[in-house]
Design an enzyme around this catalytic site. Structure first.
Site, PDB file in Angstrom:
ATOM      1  N   LYS A  19      -8.801  -0.350  -4.446  1.00  0.00           N
ATOM      2  CA  LYS A  19      -8.258   0.434  -5.551  1.00  0.00           C
ATOM      3  C   LYS A  19      -7.393  -0.418  -6.458  1.00  0.00           C
ATOM      4  CE  LYS A  19      -8.523   4.992  -3.541  1.00  0.00           C
ATOM      5  NZ  LYS A  19      -7.970   6.321  -3.407  1.00  0.00           N
ATOM      6  N   ARG A  20      -6.791  -1.451  -5.902  1.00  0.00           N
ATOM      7  CA  ARG A  20      -5.880  -2.273  -6.695  1.00  0.00           C
ATOM      8  C   ARG A  20      -6.601  -3.356  -7.500  1.00  0.00           C
ATOM      9  NH1 ARG A  20      -3.952  -0.956  -2.113  1.00  0.00           N
ATOM     10  NH2 ARG A  20      -5.047  -2.690  -1.157  1.00  0.00           N
TER      11      ARG A  20
END
Ligand code: GLU
Length: 543
Positions: free
Chosen positions: A301-302
């Site tokens: 997600k990052r």
């Protein structure tokens, strides 16, 4: 199928009309009914509302949806929200909106309804307790009273001995649970309000073997597995119990999910057995990981914000930190391009074809063509997909998007026929509607400055005189069409024995402000005679 069975059994009944056959009849018909039901493909996307949906999650939903389409089945959405500690407000609405944006529409789900409602596990919570009890009664599960501190202590002790503490067959008989204490004591503790959980009693020395539809045969040794918590003291089941119970109750025929759930597979398979549902156990398919653009490691997600591309379908504002993460929708991707790109992350059609509509994908998709190894995500290729969809769109549709998204915010009003012609001229050069402005601004605004390099190269001492003559030629043109202007300007250049390059390059610089852009005579016919002449005059003054 049901009809045939009834006829067969009736035949038996007529010949051997006795009670035993009657029972056979009932069972057989019932089993057929069940088999018939299971023959119907029903798949589910079962996200937990713990945040925005990662594009890997969208792909899982997509593959489920496509599998249902291909098999005339049903695709449903179920929200797995039993872990109250990880609940994020807005996440469910985000998930549903993202699926809708992608065109991955469920036939049943929260907010939609259906025969197996409710579709949020938090609304089904009363139902799970009985199954937890059933497992305890049958010896497949037990109560455990170990506090988090006690378990932590065990972990530390093990670590000190360079070991890992696992709650399993090796340790369970010495821990604070109903196996060690005995059921009577355990029940007394519960009566007295002692906090407890229910743990699965993982069988000893067994091998669980399952055929995964993507991976083939997979096997797990039960001694390597721990006694997972199935039910918590807060009265809610954990993911494992709720997931299995709901897949069974909702008559799910195939569980298609990410590879990260593969380690849970033996427990789930054993739960079907323990609950007496082994014959109705769905088929399983675990999808390969989506890897980072560098090809190694799971796309997290990052990664998106770090590497400059969206990992979420829609923009997400974190309700706690108010930080915003980019979304494909807001970045100007078309949903069909995004979905097309996702479909090829893990699935391949077996041909060179790369552009597929959702409908086409639904006709072609099969789990046999899903690979076992991870697929590398390529942000540049994703832009390429968007370009492909952009150039396929009707100019009228693109014009509307361009006017809404770009011109209106700038306060520019232009007639739709003009905008349509402009987008038709520049669409080959861009990946996004928003990029069209960079290619087309001069259709709507006179240049305010001139590219210095081009000016140095193209605007010479004799250019102003040439341009003044050009103005005279243009003034004399009645019908300012691309054909007319081209013919008359070129005739003039030839008659005067002028250098074609010298005239046309300076002309372009005056109109566009740079050395780029589509065909000059298309541009001037669109902006019109007056504006064309005005821009040349300004250039003569300014350059
Ligand atoms: N709730 C799980 C998740 O968040 C579902 C996993 C599964 O499909 O079984 O992904």
């Amino acid at each position: 199928m049901l009809l045939i069975s009834i006829i067969n059994i009736n035949f038996l009944w007529n010949r051997n009309g006795n009670g035993l056959k009657c029972r056979v009849f009932v069972t057989f018909a019932h089993q057929n009914f069940r088999v018939n039901n299971m023959n119907k493909v029903r798949v589910r996307f079962a996200p937990s509302p713990t945040g925005p949906l990662h594009m890997g999650g969208v792909r899982t939903a997509l593959f489920n949806y496509l599998f249902a389409k291909k098999n005339n089945g049903e695709f449903i959405v179920r929200i797995e929200d039993t872990d109250q500690t990880r609940f994020v407000p807005g996440a469910e609405a985000y998930i549903m909106e993202a699926l809708q944006w992608c065109g991955i529409t469920p036939v049943e789900g929260p907010g939609i309804g259906g025969a197996y409602a409710p579709y949020r596990q938090s609304e089904r919570k009363e139902m799970y307790l009985q199954f937890s009890q059933q497992l305890i009664d049958a010896g497949w599960a037990y109560y455990a009273f170990d506090t988090p501190e006690e378990l932590d202590q065990k972990r530390k002790e093990a670590e000190a001995n360079k070991e890992v503490f696992v709650y399993n067959q090796a340790s369970r008989n010495t821990l604070n649970n109903s196996l060690y204490l005995g059921m009577e004591k355990a029940e007394a503790l519960i009566q007295a309000g002692t906090p407890y959980v229910v743990r699965f009693k993982m069988p000893e020395n067994e091998t669980v073997e399952i055929t995964d539809l993507v991976r083939g045969k997979v096997s797990f040794k039960t001694n390597d597995l721990d006694d997972k918590v199935l039910f918590k003291g807060d009265g809610l089941p954990t993911y494992h119990l709720a997931n299995v119970v709901d897949d069974y109750k909702m008559q799910i025929s195939h569980v298609i999910r990410g590879e990260e759930w593969l380690p849970s597979l033996p427990l789930h398979a054993l739960l079907y057995k323990a609950l007496g549902w082994e014959n109705e156990r769905p088929e399983f398919a675990h999808l390969p990981l989506i890897l980072k653009p560098v090809g190694k490691g799971k796309l997290s997600k990052r990664d998106g914000d770090k590497m400059g591309f969206p990992v979420f379908p829609l923009q997400w504002e974190d309700p706690q930190t108010n930080t915003i993460s980019a979304g494909y929708r807001e970045e100007g991707y078309f949903p069909d391009a995004f979905v097309n790109m996702l479909a090829l992350l893990g699935w391949n059609p077996g041909t060179e074809q790369e552009i597929f509509s959702l409908e086409e994908l639904g006709e072609l998709f099969s789990l046999e063509r899903v690979g076992k190894s991870g697929s590398r995500f390529d942000p540049e290729k994703t832009k390429w997909f968007n370009h492909q969809y952009l150039i396929q769109k009707e100019d009228g549709q693109l014009a509307q998007l361009f006017a809404e998204q770009v011109l209106s915010p700038k306060g520019i009003v232009a007639d739709s026929a003009t905008v349509e012609k402009v987008v038709g001229m520049v669409k080959e050069r861009v990946n996004f509607v928003s990029e069209m402005w960079g290619q087309a601004s001069f259709f709507f605004e006179a240049p305010t400055e001139y590219d210095a390099k081009t000016a140095k190269k193209r605007w010479k001492e004799d250019t102003p005189a040439l341009m003044s003559d050009l103005i005279k030629v243009l003034e004399g043109i009645e019908e300012f069409t691309p054909e007319n202007t081209e013919e008359l300007v070129k005739n003039w250049i030839q008659e005067q024995e002028l250098n074609m390059g010298a005239v046309m390059n300076a002309f372009r610089l005056a109109i566009v402000g740079a050395g780029r852009g589509p065909h000059m005579f298309d541009i001037i016919s669109l902006i019109g005679k007056e504006e064309t002449i005005a821009r040349i005059s300004t250039a003569i003054e300014k350059l």
